[in-house]
Design an enzyme around this catalytic site. Sequence first.
Site, short mmCIF file in Angstrom:
data_model
loop_
_atom_site.label_atom_id
_atom_site.label_comp_id
_atom_site.label_asym_id
_atom_site.label_seq_id
_atom_site.Cartn_x
_atom_site.Cartn_y
_atom_site.Cartn_z
N ASP A 1 58.42 46.83 48.70
CA ASP A 1 57.86 46.72 50.05
C ASP A 1 59.04 46.64 51.02
OD1 ASP A 1 56.22 46.46 52.18
OD2 ASP A 1 55.35 44.53 51.60
N ASP B 1 48.44 46.03 45.25
CA ASP B 1 49.27 44.90 44.84
C ASP B 1 48.66 43.68 45.47
OD1 ASP B 1 51.05 43.45 47.07
OD2 ASP B 1 50.74 45.54 47.66
N CYS C 1 37.45 38.17 26.62
CA CYS C 1 38.80 38.60 27.00
C CYS C 1 39.71 38.66 25.78
CB CYS C 1 39.36 37.64 28.05
SG CYS C 1 41.03 38.05 28.56
N CYS D 1 43.09 38.71 25.95
CA CYS D 1 44.47 38.30 26.25
C CYS D 1 44.90 37.15 25.32
CB CYS D 1 44.62 37.90 27.72
SG CYS D 1 44.17 36.20 28.10
N CYS E 1 43.24 33.74 26.04
CA CYS E 1 41.85 33.61 25.61
C CYS E 1 41.70 33.69 24.10
CB CYS E 1 40.98 34.66 26.29
SG CYS E 1 40.71 34.32 28.04
N HIS F 1 46.71 35.29 31.69
CA HIS F 1 45.30 35.66 31.70
C HIS F 1 44.91 36.43 32.96
CE1 HIS F 1 40.98 35.65 31.35
NE2 HIS F 1 40.96 35.21 32.59
#
Lengths: 387, 387
Positions: free
Chosen positions: B93, B280, B318, B320, B323, B349
């Site tokens: 940015d 983003d 989930c 991940c 999880c 997560h």
Amino acid sequence: MPGSCSFRVIHRAGGARAGEFQTPHGRVQTPAFAPVGTRGALKGVTHRDVLDLGAEIILTNTYHLHLRPGAPLIAQAGGLHRFIGWDRPVVTDSGGYQVFSLGDRREISEEGVVFRSHLDGSLQQLTPENVVDIQAQLGSDVAMAFDECPSYGVSEIEVRDSMERTLRWARRGRDRFLDTTEHPDVLEGEVSNSGQVQFGIVQGGVFKALRDESARGTVALGFEGFAIGGLSVGEPVAVMYDIVEHTTQSLPDDRVRYLMGTGTPQDLVECVARGVDLFDCVLPTRNARNGQLLTREGPLSIKQARFAEDLRPPDQDCECYTCRRFSRAYLRYLFVAGEMTARTLNTLHNIHFYLDTMRRMRNAIELGSFETFRQRFHETFSRRPRS
Amino acid sequence: MPGSCSFRVIHRAGGARAGEFQTPHGRVQTPAFAPVGTRGALKGVTHRDVLDLGAEIILTNTYHLHLRPGAPLIAQAGGLHRFIGWDRPVVTDSGGYQVFSLGDRREISEEGVVFRSHLDGSLQQLTPENVVDIQAQLGSDVAMAFDECPSYGVSEIEVRDSMERTLRWARRGRDRFLDTTEHPDVLEGEVSNSGQVQFGIVQGGVFKALRDESARGTVALGFEGFAIGGLSVGEPVAVMYDIVEHTTQSLPDDRVRYLMGTGTPQDLVECVARGVDLFDCVLPTRNARNGQLLTREGPLSIKQARFAEDLRPPDQDCECYTCRRFSRAYLRYLFVAGEMTARTLNTLHNIHFYLDTMRRMRNAIELGSFETFRQRFHETFSRRPRS
């Protein structure tokens, strides 16, 4: 040996031993270092990271887990391993050291210790018996007996009193452990790990006669392994090494010897040379969070301005993620900027350094070159931070 | 297209597009979400973790990296990718948004912005030209033009003034970019990534006529991609969606459309439906550190007492690490205990949730079932935290 642990020494080099400690959650190659996750987590790194670094055992603390979140919840979750997401061996320290650190918020009697929780001020009690029960609920692989850990500088008479009480507590704790192992139904809570073993803790401060007595009495109780407690509490390093050397000689050859709460990288090398098999210490993780990185050439304080444009890795020879991917300049920048990730990357490196030092010692013992390793280690690693 | 980026739309579903954005550091499958590592690190997770989660692009900030550690050091290290240990695509940015947030510590003129560093109070200047030069030194894959980002609630006349200045700045920035791309020797520092491309930023607040003018002018300058800036600054969500829908229609079909600094999971879905390719936002990472976990059934505030004994994972469906291995009870306990690792696990997560939502949207677009996905998403995900 009750429980499903076993230990055998495979190689020797002088007093140093390389062995295998089998637990219900897998093998620990010794000499081993257990990273410290007091409250069931290592600060700033995940258990996945710790596994990836090659740790084979970690330490958590009965005192902390008892106060929060409590052993019943952990038992309900299926035990500590399941609750904290770590499938490998776990030692639970008994909490003796932590309780005695509470100072005037605790009162010691023959029965045990009554204290105020550091969390909510509630009145709590730990006894040799309930510490066994709590650890049974936690389901660690190695449960530590409840001991009293006097400060350095206390008189021999006081250390003797304390050591004798620790011995009496050891007997009570051992009795309770054997009772509940044979008759798990006497426990209020569930047993989370039927293969758990119990280690006794030798006390006696810096007094060899007291260490002898403590070792004799503790060994007689038949624990599956033996810890040396009450060191690294302020005594000179040479005294510590001397007491370690003296004490390991009084411990059975066929059981794990665990030096608690120690130490610097040099301490690991020197105490392995004196027959220690297992260590734990907060130093690598705590120092990482304060910006101290351990390298083969000694400690390095990453916040120093001289690293601001240093594009070399922290340790040129290190294979860890931090050293393979990041420069001193980047790590310094992140640390000074207060980015959390600085602490994570530093911690990964320091744990790697400790585990790698242990691996290199094991290899050297196996190859019969431990003395050479030891010499070279001291030649390149200086205790004094480079500045 | 200058630089070595290219973009093509592969599938469409109504206004939604699935495409591929090729950069010198690899492919980004769109619609994509770029996790935010403002200062060159994501808070609480390593780039290795971010890669493992499947992120294909991240965002860092020119303003922050310019002030510390400075673009020359990063160029000397071989560029941003090398310095921060992330080999995949990076957007920088421009810092416009950050500079304008400084309030009375900055002064805007036609030339650019003079401001006091938030670090040491030193006087600094950012101009459309030097922002290009700094980003050339950083070597990001996508450099953003320097824009002015007015607050919500400012009058149409002021927003017009600001939008017109952003357009004049865009022309200067684009000229500088094309100059230095053709003649890198005019730059004081090194160019770290000869394949870098530049995106323009459409402003104009919530005023459609201004958005139209801004889009026309910005598109005419021939940037390799186009961002929509100046939203998620306080306007109602319905207004934001309306402006996004209106603006994407004014942007070329064959260039990436990037909605900056947005948003909630619903915003991602609704803005993908309106033709946005790239996002983003700090929300998933910031909220994670504050204990808010995003699940398919909506946000979940892990510190709530009702999770104290909840042994289910945060999100049952989930995949991940958090999880798969940890319960709400453990995560709540770690969070309440103030363990750093709580923030790491929550962050893993939430980033997974965002990236997975993007993946599921791409799949749905490819399969022609995006509208069904969108409906189901809104049926199960509620913006209001469950309490």
